[in-house]
Design an enzyme around this catalytic site. Structure first.
Site, short mmCIF file in Angstrom:
data_model
loop_
_atom_site.label_atom_id
_atom_site.label_comp_id
_atom_site.label_asym_id
_atom_site.label_seq_id
_atom_site.Cartn_x
_atom_site.Cartn_y
_atom_site.Cartn_z
CB CYS A 123 -27.14 41.35 123.81
SG CYS A 123 -26.02 40.92 122.44
CG HIS A 130 -25.36 37.62 126.15
ND1 HIS A 130 -26.73 37.68 126.24
CD2 HIS A 130 -25.04 37.87 124.86
CE1 HIS A 130 -27.24 37.95 125.04
NE2 HIS A 130 -26.24 38.07 124.19
CD GLU A 172 -27.84 37.09 129.66
OE1 GLU A 172 -28.12 36.92 128.46
OE2 GLU A 172 -27.15 38.06 130.06
#
Length: 316
Positions: free
Chosen positions: A142, A235, A237
């Site tokens: 990001c 993102h 994750e």
């Protein structure tokens, strides 16, 4: 094989409950193999949540990973106990003479600031420059992806009309990319950011290859030749509830933040969201570790070669 982390790191208990194989430092010392050394520069304010998210993905491979946590100096996190930072995090001077197979640099909630106005920008630049000679493959997430594209390749970020938040469909631009080996023709990724990058700016840099993108969210994945530097704008994750937590936090603060797209069932923020990106996230990190770290890194990390910028390219 497991991810090797300190036995008293909060992530250890969480991952063990999820049946993810975690190995403590004590047990790892009895194994006569070289684990992959992975450094995580955690710039997120929610340190423990981010540690757990990344450890979950990095631990879901057949490789043994030794995870080291890094912080920027002179900044005291407001959302993480001081004793946690002292116990588990190192500073750049403490690790600058070491070598790592891979490195992850997380995002940070500083997108609306010019890069040079971020209080730790100079330190981050030193770390990014150091990574070219001391890390085999660096995975930027990001804001860190935008920061690295700016530092290494002179690509400036651009402001978006409103915050881009939600879960978006993506397709591969480079269909033979081994970073995305095994991916479906379409896959979902969460995004949460106020800025983006211009596709034409990336395409103008010969050293960069666009790997995947979304009609709504724009470019998602970029790589240099050989994968020494990887830039991920989303993102993957994130946990199932991370976007919800961010949205409700912003609403409570009185911010005019949009409802995350394709996230809450029936667009009802009172309903628990479903995680629709978990399998692709696990595959992304497994592919990175396998193809760009494990299979490519030298056994003796002192033999790493410095990443050179393309001819005529200079740091801004």
């Amino acid at each position: 094989m497991p991810i090797k982390i300190p036995g008293n790191l909060p992530a250890a208990q969480t991952l063990e409950k999820e049946n993810i194989f975690v190995m403590t430092e004590l047990r790892a010392t009895t194994q006569n193999i070289r684990p992959l050394r992975l450094l995580i520069l955690n710039l997120m304010p929610t340190k423990i949540a981010t540690e757990t998210q990344l450890a979950r993905l990095l631990g879901n491979t057949p490789l043994q990973i030794e995870m080291e946590l890094l912080k920027v100096e002179g900044r005291v996190p407001r959302h993480t106990p001081e004793e946690h930072m002292l116990a588990f995090y190192k500073t750049f001077p403490q690790i600058r003479k070491e070598y790592f197979d891979g490195m992850v640099i997380t995002g940070a909630p500083v997108e609306l600031l010019p890069f040079e106005e971020v209080e730790y920008w100079e330190e981050l630049c030193r770390i990014m420059e150091w990574s070219k000679s001391h890390v085999h493959s660096t995975f930027h997430i990001c804001w860190a992806a935008q920061a690295a594209l700016y530092y290494h390749h002179g690509i400036q970020k651009i402001p978006l009309p409103e915050k881009l938040a939600g879960v978006f469909r993506h397709r591969l631009t480079h269909k033979r990319s081994i970073l995305f080996r095994g991916f479906d023709d379409e896959f979902l990724v969460p995004h949460s950011r106020h800025t983006g990058i211009c596709r034409e700016d990336v395409a103008a840099v010969p050293a960069l290859k666009i790997l995947a993108e979304s009609p709504e969210a724009g470019i998602y994945a970029i790589s240099t030749r050989g994968g020494r530097q990887i830039f991920i704008t989303g993102h993957s994750e994130y946990d199932a509830d991370t976007l919800a937590t961010e949205y409700l936090r912003d609403k409570k603060a009185g911010l005019d933040t949009p409802l995350p797209v394709n996230y809450f069932p029936n667009n009802d923020s009172s309903l628990p969201p479903l995680c629709t990106w978990r399998s692709s996230a696990n595959l992304l990190y497994s592919n990175w570790l396998n193809y760009f770290v494990y299979q490519a890194t030298p056994y003796d990390l002192h033999n790493l070669q410095k990443v050179e910028l393309p001819h005529g390219q200079s740091n801004p």
